[in-house]
Every structure is written in structure tokens, then in C-alpha cells.
Write a protein that holds these residues in place. Structure first.
Motif, mmCIF file in Angstrom:
data_model
loop_
_atom_site.group_PDB
_atom_site.id
_atom_site.type_symbol
_atom_site.label_atom_id
_atom_site.label_comp_id
_atom_site.label_asym_id
_atom_site.label_seq_id
_atom_site.Cartn_x
_atom_site.Cartn_y
_atom_site.Cartn_z
ATOM 1 N N ALA A 7 0.833 -1.205 0.000
ATOM 2 C CA ALA A 7 0.000 0.000 0.000
ATOM 3 C C ALA A 7 0.868 1.256 0.000
ATOM 4 N N LEU A 8 1.909 1.248 0.804
ATOM 5 C CA LEU A 8 2.801 2.399 0.853
ATOM 6 C C LEU A 8 3.533 2.576 -0.476
ATOM 7 N N ALA A 9 3.970 1.478 -1.066
ATOM 8 C CA ALA A 9 4.657 1.549 -2.356
ATOM 9 C C ALA A 9 3.736 2.110 -3.435
ATOM 10 N N ALA A 10 2.476 1.702 -3.425
ATOM 11 C CA ALA A 10 1.512 2.222 -4.405
ATOM 12 C C ALA A 10 1.284 3.704 -4.194
ATOM 13 N N GLU A 11 1.176 4.115 -2.938
ATOM 14 C CA GLU A 11 1.007 5.538 -2.632
ATOM 15 C C GLU A 11 2.232 6.331 -3.078
ATOM 16 N N TYR A 12 3.420 5.760 -2.838
ATOM 17 C CA TYR A 12 4.660 6.433 -3.232
ATOM 18 C C TYR A 12 4.717 6.616 -4.747
ATOM 19 N N GLU A 13 4.249 5.626 -5.493
ATOM 20 C CA GLU A 13 4.237 5.747 -6.951
ATOM 21 C C GLU A 13 3.330 6.876 -7.410
ATOM 22 N N ASP A 40 2.226 9.583 -5.355
ATOM 23 C CA ASP A 40 2.574 10.876 -4.766
ATOM 24 C C ASP A 40 3.791 10.738 -3.855
ATOM 25 N N PRO A 41 4.980 10.611 -4.453
ATOM 26 C CA PRO A 41 6.174 10.405 -3.628
ATOM 27 C C PRO A 41 6.442 11.557 -2.659
ATOM 28 N N ALA A 42 6.139 12.777 -3.052
ATOM 29 C CA ALA A 42 6.399 13.923 -2.175
ATOM 30 C C ALA A 42 5.600 13.828 -0.884
ATOM 31 N N ALA A 43 4.359 13.387 -0.976
ATOM 32 C CA ALA A 43 3.529 13.258 0.225
ATOM 33 C C ALA A 43 4.083 12.184 1.155
ATOM 34 N N VAL A 44 4.531 11.080 0.590
ATOM 35 C CA VAL A 44 5.043 9.973 1.406
ATOM 36 C C VAL A 44 6.325 10.380 2.123
ATOM 37 N N VAL A 45 7.266 10.990 1.414
ATOM 38 C CA VAL A 45 8.527 11.356 2.074
ATOM 39 C C VAL A 45 8.318 12.466 3.095
ATOM 40 N N MET A 64 15.576 11.530 -2.331
ATOM 41 C CA MET A 64 14.622 10.503 -2.740
ATOM 42 C C MET A 64 13.830 10.933 -3.972
ATOM 43 N N LEU A 65 13.344 12.157 -3.969
ATOM 44 C CA LEU A 65 12.512 12.620 -5.072
ATOM 45 C C LEU A 65 13.307 12.757 -6.364
ATOM 46 N N ALA A 66 14.595 13.089 -6.244
ATOM 47 C CA ALA A 66 15.454 13.232 -7.422
ATOM 48 C C ALA A 66 16.093 11.899 -7.822
ATOM 49 N N LYS A 67 15.879 10.883 -7.005
ATOM 50 C CA LYS A 67 16.529 9.583 -7.218
ATOM 51 C C LYS A 67 18.046 9.753 -7.329
ATOM 52 N N ASP A 68 18.564 10.569 -6.426
ATOM 53 C CA ASP A 68 19.985 10.898 -6.366
ATOM 54 C C ASP A 68 20.692 9.833 -5.536
ATOM 55 N N TYR A 69 21.114 8.765 -6.215
ATOM 56 C CA TYR A 69 21.665 7.611 -5.515
ATOM 57 C C TYR A 69 22.945 7.926 -4.751
ATOM 58 N N ALA A 70 23.741 8.826 -5.239
ATOM 59 C CA ALA A 70 24.966 9.198 -4.512
ATOM 60 C C ALA A 70 24.606 9.824 -3.166
#
Length: 70
Positions: free
Chosen positions: A16-22, A24-29, A42-48
Motif C-alpha cells: 500500500a505504501l509503495a503504491a502511494e509512493y508511486e 505521490d512520492p512527495a507526500a510519502v517522504v 529521494m525525489l530526485a533519485k539521487d543515488y549518490a
């Protein structure tokens, strides 16, 4: 309030959380209570930055969970 690594673990194990993140990721984080820096990474997917912020400098986001194991 979750740490960044805690949130990543929850996203890997909670459908459920993963679906919500897909949707509206900003709301979840934001709701997780991450710092501004963690949210941006997280929002930029900045892995470094994610590696640095989680302390997993070797790049292995090992969690004992399989991503989308639900």
C-alpha cells in the motif's frame, strides 16, 4: 518519524505504501518526517546522496527484504 533507510525498507515490504509512493512520492517522504535533504535525494533519485545519507557508502541498499515482495 522514519529514517531514510527505514522508509526504503517500508517501501520494499508494504504494498500500500509503495503504491502511494508511486502516485505521490512527495507526500510519502514528507509524512515520513525525512529531512529536506533526504526528501530531495529521494525525489530526485539521487543515488549518490542516498548512499551518503543512509551510511551505505558501498551502494548496497541491503534490507533483508526483497523489493516488491508483497
Amino acid at each position: 518519524m522514519l529514517t531514510l533507510l527505514d522508509l526504503m525498507r517500508k517501501l520494499a515490504s508494504d504494498a500500500a505504501l509503495a503504491a502511494e509512493y508511486e502516485k505521490d512520492p512527495a507526500a510519502v517522504v514528507s509524512r515520513a518526517g525525512l529531512t529536506d535533504e533526504e526528501q530531495k535525494a529521494m525525489l530526485a533519485k539521487d543515488y549518490a546522496s542516498i548512499k551518503k545519507l543512509t551510511g551505505l557508502s558501498d551502494g548496497q541498499f541491503a534490507t533483508n527484504h526483497i523489493v516488491k515482495a508483497y
